[in-house]
Design an enzyme around this catalytic site. Structure first.
Site, PDB file in Angstrom:
ATOM      1  N   ARG A 154       0.893  -1.406  -0.020  1.00 49.66           N
ATOM      2  CA  ARG A 154      -0.132   0.176   0.276  1.00 49.66           C
ATOM      3  C   ARG A 154       0.889   1.007  -0.246  1.00 49.66           C
ATOM      4  NH1 ARG A 154      -3.013  -2.945  -0.405  1.00 49.66           N
ATOM      5  NH2 ARG A 154      -5.184  -3.698   0.003  1.00 49.66           N
ATOM      6  N   SER A 222     -11.189  -1.084   2.479  1.00 50.28           N
ATOM      7  CA  SER A 222     -10.068  -1.628   3.546  1.00 50.28           C
ATOM      8  C   SER A 222      -9.986   0.093   4.751  1.00 50.28           C
ATOM      9  CB  SER A 222      -8.824  -1.943   3.659  1.00 50.28           C
ATOM     10  OG  SER A 222      -9.619  -3.246   3.373  1.00 50.28           O
ATOM     11  N   GLU A 318      -5.356   4.257   5.836  1.00 53.04           N
ATOM     12  CA  GLU A 318      -5.096   3.414   4.573  1.00 53.04           C
ATOM     13  C   GLU A 318      -5.658   4.367   3.771  1.00 53.04           C
ATOM     14  OE1 GLU A 318      -5.754  -0.371   1.879  1.00 53.04           O
ATOM     15  OE2 GLU A 318      -6.776   1.057   1.057  1.00 53.04           O
TER      16      GLU A 318
END
Ligand code: FAD
Ligand code: EPU
Length: 336
Positions: A154, A222, A318
Site C-alpha cells: 500500500r 479497508s 489506509e
C-alpha cells in the site's frame, strides 16, 4: 460557485469545494494552476473529504488504451482516467490475462500505483512496466520504471518523494503471454477448473460476499492497513490469541489481519452517528448518512485506542483523509 464533493468520493460525507477541474486531455495540465491547495482525484474511492475543501480539486478523466504485442508479453499503455475494473475485464476479453486477481477494485488506473493496489495475492507492482507522470514543477512528462516507483505494501514514491509533485498520466503494464495463475488465497484454491475467467469470477464472488458496494452503501474499502509487526510481539500475541491470522512479511516481521483485531475487540457494528464498523468486514467503515467528518475522526481514534489497549498495535489508516486544505494523518496518541 461552490460544488458538492459528496458524489466525488465514495465515503460521501457532505463537503464542498470552490472548483473542480476535470482533466480530459493531458495538455490541460500545462495550463492548470497548481498553487496550493490542490488535490488530485480519480474516483475518490480511497479519499475522504472530512469537511469543505478550500482548494481546487483536479479530477483525472483522461481515456485511452494502447496494446502492443511483443515477443513474450503484451504491453498495455493506459490513460490515468480509465476505470480499473473495466480495464481488468477488457484484458480478459481480449485474451490477455494476468490482472484477474485485482478485479472489482474501485477507482482509476492513475490512482492504482499510488498505493500499489493489491488483493488476493497480487499487487499492481508485479505488472508495471512504467508509470508516466506530469511533473508539476518542470511541466515535463516523466517516466519511472517499476523499481523507481518504490512500490511497497500500500505504498509508493507517490506517497512520499513525489507527493503533491506529480500527476500520474499513464500506466504501462507488461502482461506475460504465458499465464501463471496466483491461487494462494483460500477461496481460489477451491476452483475446479483454473482459467483466468474462473479466477476473475471467484474474486468477484468473494469480494461481493464481504465488501459493500460503495455506490450502494458509502465506504472507502479497508479503512486501515494490515499492521506489520515484529516477530517478538507476534509470538507474545499468539500465546493469548492463537487464532490471530498472520502472514510472513520478512525475516523479522509478520503482517497481521487488522479486520480480525477489530472484530475480536468487539467493535463490529459499533456506530457513531451514521458511521459503522461493517458487519461483514470489520476493516471497512461504512457511512449510512447523517454523519460529519468529526464523527469519522472520533471513530478512527476510538478504533486505534481499542486496538492499542488490547494488542499494543498501532493501526494506520489506509484511506487518505482531507481536512480543510491539507491531508490529515490520525496517529494514535499513546496513552500514558
Ligand atoms: P482516489 O481516491 O481518487 O485517489 C487516491 C489517492 O491517489 C489520493 O491521494 C489522490 O490524490 C491520488 N491520486 C489519484 N489519482 C492520481 C493521479 N492521476 N496522479 C497522482 N495522484 C493521484 N485498494 C486495494 O489496494 N485493494 C483492494 O482490494 C481495494 N478494495 C476496495 C474496495 C472498496 C469497496 C473500496 C471503496 C476501495 C477499495 N480499495 C482497494 C481502495 C481503492 O479502490 C484504491 O486505492 C484505488 O486505487 C483508488 O482509486 P481512485 O481513483 O478512487 O483514487
Ligand atoms: N477477518 C476477521 N474479521 C473481519 C475481517 C477479516 O476475522 O471482520 C479475518 C479473515 O477471516 C481473514 C483475515 O482477517 O482470516 C483477512 O481478511 P480478508 O481476507 O477479508 O482480507 P483483509 O486482510 O481484511 C486485505 C486488503 C483488501 C483486499 C483483501 C484481499 C488491506 C488493508 N486490505 O483485506 O484490500 O481486498 O485483503 O486480498 O490490505 C483495500 O485495501 O481497500 C482492500 C479492500
Amino acid at each position: 460557485m461552490a460544488q458538492s464533493l459528496q458524489p466525488f468520493h465514495t465515503f460521501s460525507l457532505p463537503s464542498q469545494c470552490p472548483q473542480i477541474s476535470v482533466i480530459t486531455d493531458n495538455r490541460q495540465l500545462q495550463q492548470q494552476s497548481f498553487s496550493l491547495p490542490f488535490c488530485i482525484l480519480g474516483e475518490g474511492s480511497n479519499t475522504v473529504f472530512l469537511n469543505d475543501y478550500q482548494g481546487v480539486v483536479i479530477k483525472m478523466a483522461t481515456t485511452g488504451i494502447t496494446v502492443t504485442q511483443r515477443v513474450h508479453d503484451y504491453l498495455l499503455e493506459i490513460a490515468a482516467g480509465e476505470n480499473w475494473h473495466q480495464l481488468v475485464a477488457y484484458t480478459l476479453k481480449q485474451g490477455m490475462p494476468g490482472l484477474e486477481n485485482l478485479a472489482l477494485i474501485p477507482g482509476t488506473v492513475g490512482a492504482a500505483p499510488v498505493q500499489n493496489i493489491g488483493a488476493y495475492g497480487v499487487e499492481l507492482a508485479k505488472f508495471v512496466e512504467y508509470v508516466e507522470y506530469f511533473d508539476i514543477a518542470s511541466k515535463q512528462f516523466i517516466r519511472l520504471s517499476a523499481e523507481q516507483c518504490e512500490f511497497g505494501y500500500r505504498d509508493s514514491i507517490f506517497k512520499h518523494g513525489l507527493k503533491n509533485k506529480a500527476v500520474i498520466t499513464k500506466v504501462a503494464f507488461a502482461l506475460p503471454q504465458l499465464w501463471q495463475p496466483e491461487l494462494s488465497y483460500g477461496p481460489l484454491q477451491q476452483l475446479e477448473q483454473v482459467t483466468p475467467q474462473a479466477v476473475f469470477e471467484q474474486v468477484i464472488k468473494t469480494r461481493n460476499s464481504k465488501l459493500p458496494d460503495p455506490y450502494v452503501l458509502a465506504n472507502a474499502g479497508s479503512f486501515f492497513k494490515n499492521p506489520i509487526i515484529a516477530n517478538a510481539l507476534l509470538n507474545e500475541l499468539l500465546l493469548v490469541y492463537p487464532q490471530l491470522p498472520h502472514y510472513y512479511y520478512d525475516g523479522e516481521h509478520h503482517k497481521v489481519a487488522a479486520g480480525w483485531l477489530i472484530e475480536q475487540a468487539g467493535l463490529k457494528g459499533h456506530r457513531i452517528a451514521g458511521i459503522e464498523v461493517h458487519q461483514q468486514q470489520a476493516l471497512v467503515l461504512v457511512n449510512h448518512g447523517n454523519s460529519r467528518g468529526s464523527d469519522l475522526v472520533t471513530m478512527v481514534k476510538y478504533i486505534q485506542q481499542q486496538v492499542w489497549q488490547r494488542y499494543q498495535i498501532k493501526l494506520q489508516h489506509e484511506v487518505r483523509l482531507i481536512n480543510g486544505d491539507a491531508e490529515y494523518l490520525i496517529n494514535l496518541e499513546e496513552p500514558a
